[in-house]
Write a protein that holds these residues in place. Structure first.
Motif, PDB file in Angstrom:
ATOM      1  N   ILE A 118       0.852  -1.188   0.000  1.00 26.00           N
ATOM      2  CA  ILE A 118       0.000   0.000   0.000  1.00 26.00           C
ATOM      3  C   ILE A 118       0.888   1.239   0.000  1.00 26.00           C
ATOM      4  O   ILE A 118       1.689   1.438   0.919  1.00 26.00           O
ATOM      5  CB  ILE A 118      -0.936   0.021   1.227  1.00 26.00           C
ATOM      6  N   VAL A 119       0.742   2.060  -1.018  1.00 29.58           N
ATOM      7  CA  VAL A 119       1.506   3.308  -1.128  1.00 29.58           C
ATOM      8  C   VAL A 119       0.525   4.465  -1.031  1.00 29.58           C
ATOM      9  O   VAL A 119      -0.447   4.540  -1.797  1.00 29.58           O
ATOM     10  CB  VAL A 119       2.274   3.382  -2.466  1.00 29.58           C
ATOM     11  N   ILE A 120       0.757   5.367  -0.086  1.00 27.11           N
ATOM     12  CA  ILE A 120      -0.155   6.503   0.066  1.00 27.11           C
ATOM     13  C   ILE A 120       0.644   7.802   0.165  1.00 27.11           C
ATOM     14  O   ILE A 120       1.814   7.810   0.554  1.00 27.11           O
ATOM     15  CB  ILE A 120      -1.066   6.362   1.307  1.00 27.11           C
ATOM     16  N   ARG A 121      -0.024   8.859  -0.193  1.00 32.18           N
ATOM     17  CA  ARG A 121       0.536  10.207  -0.073  1.00 32.18           C
ATOM     18  C   ARG A 121      -0.006  10.846   1.196  1.00 32.18           C
ATOM     19  O   ARG A 121      -1.202  10.803   1.463  1.00 32.18           O
ATOM     20  CB  ARG A 121       0.158  11.058  -1.288  1.00 32.18           C
ATOM     21  N   LEU A 122       0.877  11.424   1.983  1.00 34.81           N
ATOM     22  CA  LEU A 122       0.497  12.032   3.252  1.00 34.81           C
ATOM     23  C   LEU A 122       0.417  13.547   3.124  1.00 34.81           C
ATOM     24  O   LEU A 122       1.250  14.169   2.465  1.00 34.81           O
ATOM     25  CB  LEU A 122       1.519  11.671   4.339  1.00 34.81           C
ATOM     26  N   ASP A 123      -0.578  14.116   3.755  1.00 31.51           N
ATOM     27  CA  ASP A 123      -0.720  15.573   3.791  1.00 31.51           C
ATOM     28  C   ASP A 123      -0.249  16.089   5.151  1.00 31.51           C
ATOM     29  O   ASP A 123      -0.523  15.478   6.197  1.00 31.51           O
ATOM     30  CB  ASP A 123      -2.185  15.979   3.574  1.00 31.51           C
ATOM     31  N   ASP A 124       0.442  17.215   5.134  1.00 35.20           N
ATOM     32  CA  ASP A 124       0.844  17.892   6.375  1.00 35.20           C
ATOM     33  C   ASP A 124       1.570  16.952   7.341  1.00 35.20           C
ATOM     34  O   ASP A 124       1.166  16.739   8.497  1.00 35.20           O
ATOM     35  CB  ASP A 124      -0.384  18.489   7.080  1.00 35.20           C
ATOM     36  N   VAL A 125       2.667  16.370   6.873  1.00 31.07           N
ATOM     37  CA  VAL A 125       3.454  15.463   7.710  1.00 31.07           C
ATOM     38  C   VAL A 125       4.066  16.245   8.869  1.00 31.07           C
ATOM     39  O   VAL A 125       4.708  17.282   8.661  1.00 31.07           O
ATOM     40  CB  VAL A 125       4.569  14.793   6.885  1.00 31.07           C
TER      41      VAL A 125
END
Length: 660
Positions: A358-365
């Motif tokens: 599962i590859v996800i993009r994170l917002d506001d790390v």
């Protein structure tokens, strides 16, 4: 106290051992032994000219850091509880219900006693004597070469699955493997003609009187306790089996799922390793023990267990396996979930099911976040099952099980912080974000969880649908439309109609005298038939149930009746070319009177209440529920029925629930 001890041990070991190169681990282990170093050196000296036995001694000593045993003086202080339990066993041996009631009282005393006793643990590396280690190595080699199945297995597998004297943390180290060997070595694993599984069954049959009891809360620290007390939990029976099989030279392991993907709690089982294959089996005696590889494939719907889903599977090991997250000096142990602090395990998920990254993009790390964790719902909260290193704004979670809802989260000082929307990893490997949609809908519910086979009456209801026959009736002739084969799962199921002629009248031939469903639908190529009539006179078993509930497009409203003639006739209103027939199984309500239930939806990193209602032993209707949301029905007040909280998350569409 135990968790705190393990935490301190982890800090010490990781700081002194993990950073070492492999060629220095032996010296580091000897240094950690302190005053006991001489005992370990005696072992190495004893085997210095013995080839593989010397290598086996090194393996045991190098991986001994992290192994602990309970101080036997604790058991002396705990004898009053053991005596009470022994009395319960003798008194209620033939009355299981009374035994369970008495066991609850003893378990309460056990927990109370433990709170007053300081449990001391010792590191194996500081306590084991040379003669103990030498005896274990010699016995392991002897049993290995006598076992017809494993005598030619690799030395690596021997070290991992036969040699280790320790099969669980905290156990007392005694002569139990020698005891098992002397009892059974002449009778087992000598002749391939019998077959591995049959031999294993024959051995386990001898200990069939050691039974599962989830209420058991008595400390168990050696196999003799299990043989005496007869009841235990899965963890106990697994290390018992592991010691039993390894004493006879069988390569054996303990596998576990840290938490289910669609049910609360964890599970542990045993695995035999032979010629590159693994044979997973139920640790307690069972007539169908060898089916774990089938029911744990994340696809199967089992006739007993239903459709269990597993996010990951681990194998407990004696060897130390350090994941990168533990080797990272820039992250504090308090920012690593407990599962990943355990370095005596390895991932074996691919032995059971097909996995997906599962590859996800994170917002506001967050500024200091280096890792993200993937969680599953384990009532009453989310539980991490995988980690991934954040690279820029993306993170990859390797080898995840399918057909499960996950939540990405950060972890800081013991707390989870959601990092995005829940994700459904579908059966085909694709991923769907679960986000609140536009508008609202009505949601009707009759239970808080998706697994119902623990409720005995639901067996009866679901089995009443199995091998049900639907006949098309026309001019005194009949033609079979379809026959049901119902899986043991509380979900809407559909069967294709084989008949190509048009029919107005349908007869349902029942396998039992019970007619019980949540919904009954008839389909044509143009969709679902809007209305039909039951022409057979039947009367509902529950006064609040109505035939109309079968047609209301809601599986939570149910209808049940006793039908002595074992058939029900249907008038569809006009002739139709039927293409399919769909049924939602009947299920007893878990919304008991005396409890308050709150429906919640997930949004912006947390649960938000819709409304609360009192249980009514039937179904509850909630209005103005956000569409497409991840939902949860929580019991605010636990009654006797709800001794364990097993609320499951779900989605709702067209009157039907999809449980996760």
């Amino acid at each position: 106290m135990v968790k705190f001890f393990f935490f301190i041990i982890s800090v010490f070991i990781i700081s002194t051992v993990v950073c070492c190169s492999s060629n220095k681990r032996l010296e580091e282990a000897l240094t950690m032994a302190g005053d006991n170093r001489l005992e370990l050196e005696k072992v190495l000296e004893y085997y210095k000219d013995s080839g593989l036995k010397y290598d086996a001694a090194r393996f045991l000593i190098e991986n001994m850091p992290g192994c602990i045993m309970v101080d036997s003086t604790f058991l002396e202080n705990y004898q009053p509880v053991y005596r009470d339990y022994d009395s319960v066993i003798r008194t209620f041996n033939d009355d299981y219900n009374r035994f369970r009631d008495a066991l609850g009282a003893v378990s309460y005393l056990s927990r109370k006693k433990r709170s007053t006793i300081m449990i001391t643990y010792w590191r194996d590396i500081n306590k084991l004597k040379s003669n103990q280690i030498i005896d274990e190595i010699n016995l392991a080699f002897k049993a290995w070469k006598e076992n017809i199945y494993t005598q030619n297995c690799s030395f690596k597998d021997f070290c991992e699955y036969i040699l280790p004297y320790r099969r669980a943390q905290g156990l007392l180290i005694d002569t139990i493997r020698s005891h098992f060997y002397n009892l059974h070595h002449e009778s087992f694993f000598k002749d391939r003609k019998r077959g591995l599984q049959l031999e294993a069954d024959s051995l386990l049959y001898l200990y069939r009187d050691i039974k599962y009891e989830y209420e058991m809360d008595i400390p168990m620290y050696d196999p003799k306790m299990l043989e005496k007390f007869k009841y235990c939990i899965c963890d106990h029976r697994c290390w018992f089996n592991s010691l039993l099989f390894s004493s006879l030279g069988m390569a054996v392991a303990i596998d576990f799922v840290p938490c289910w993907g669609n049910w609360s709690g964890s599970h542990t089982w045993n695995v035999l390793i032979n010629e590159g294959d693994s044979y997973a089996f139920e640790p307690f005696w069972d007539e169908d023990r060898w089916k774990y590889k089938q029911i744990y494939n994340n696809i199967a719907i089992d006739s007993v267990w239903g459709g269990v889903r597993l996010p990951r599977v681990f194998r407990k090991t004696y060897a130390n396996y350090y994941e990168d997250i533990l080797l990272d000096n820039e992250i504090s142990l308090s920012d690593i979930p407990e599962l990943f602090r355990d370095y005596k395990k390895k991932d074996v998920s691919k032995e059971y099911f097909e996995t997906t990254d599962i590859v996800i993009r994170l917002d506001d790390v967050p500024k200091n976040a280096k890792y993200c964790f993937l969680c599953v719902w384990d009532s009453p909260g989310w539980k991490p099952v995988q980690w991934g290193k954040i690279r820029f704004d993306r993170v990859t979670f390797k080898d995840m099980g399918r057909d499960i809802v996950y939540l990405p989260a950060y972890y800081s000082n013991g707390s989870l912080i959601p990092a995005g929307d829940p994700l459904l990893l579908k059966q085909d490997g694709s991923i769907r974000r679960i986000t609140v949609g536009q508008g609202h809908e009505r949601v009707t519910l009759r239970r808080v969880n998706g697994k119902v086979f623990y409720q005995n009456n639901n067996w009866k209801y679901i089995k009443s649908l199995d091998k049900m026959r639907f006949w098309g009736i026309k001019e005194e002739k009949s033609e079979l439309l379809c026959q049901t084969t119902v899986d043991m799962v509380q979900a809407y199921q559909q069967w294709q109609v084989k008949c190509t002629t048009a029919n107005r009248y349908v007869r349902i031939q029942l396998p039992t005298e019970l007619f019980a469903m949540g919904s009954l639908d008839f389909y044509t190529s143009n969709g679902k038939i809007a209305d039909y009539e039951i022409t057979t006179f039947i009367e509902a078993e529950q006064k609040e149930e109505k035939v109309a509930f079968l047609l209301d497009q809601c599986g939570a409203t149910t209808y049940s009746a006793h039908v002595p003639d074992k058939y029900v006739d249907i008038d569809l209103g006009q002739e139709y070319h039927l293409t399919a027939i769909g049924i939602t199984p009947y299920c007893e309500s878990s919304l008991k009177k005396g409890s308050t239930f709150t429906l919640k939806y997930w949004q912006d990193g947390g649960w938000h209440p819709v409304s609360s209602k009192m249980g009514n032993d039937s179904f509850l209707i909630f209005e103005e529920v956000p569409r497409n949301a991840l939902l949860l029905l929580q019991r605010d007040k636990c009654d006797q029925y709800a001794t364990k909280k097993n609320e499951r998350i779900f989605t709702y569409k067209n009157g039907e629930i999809e449980w996760y």
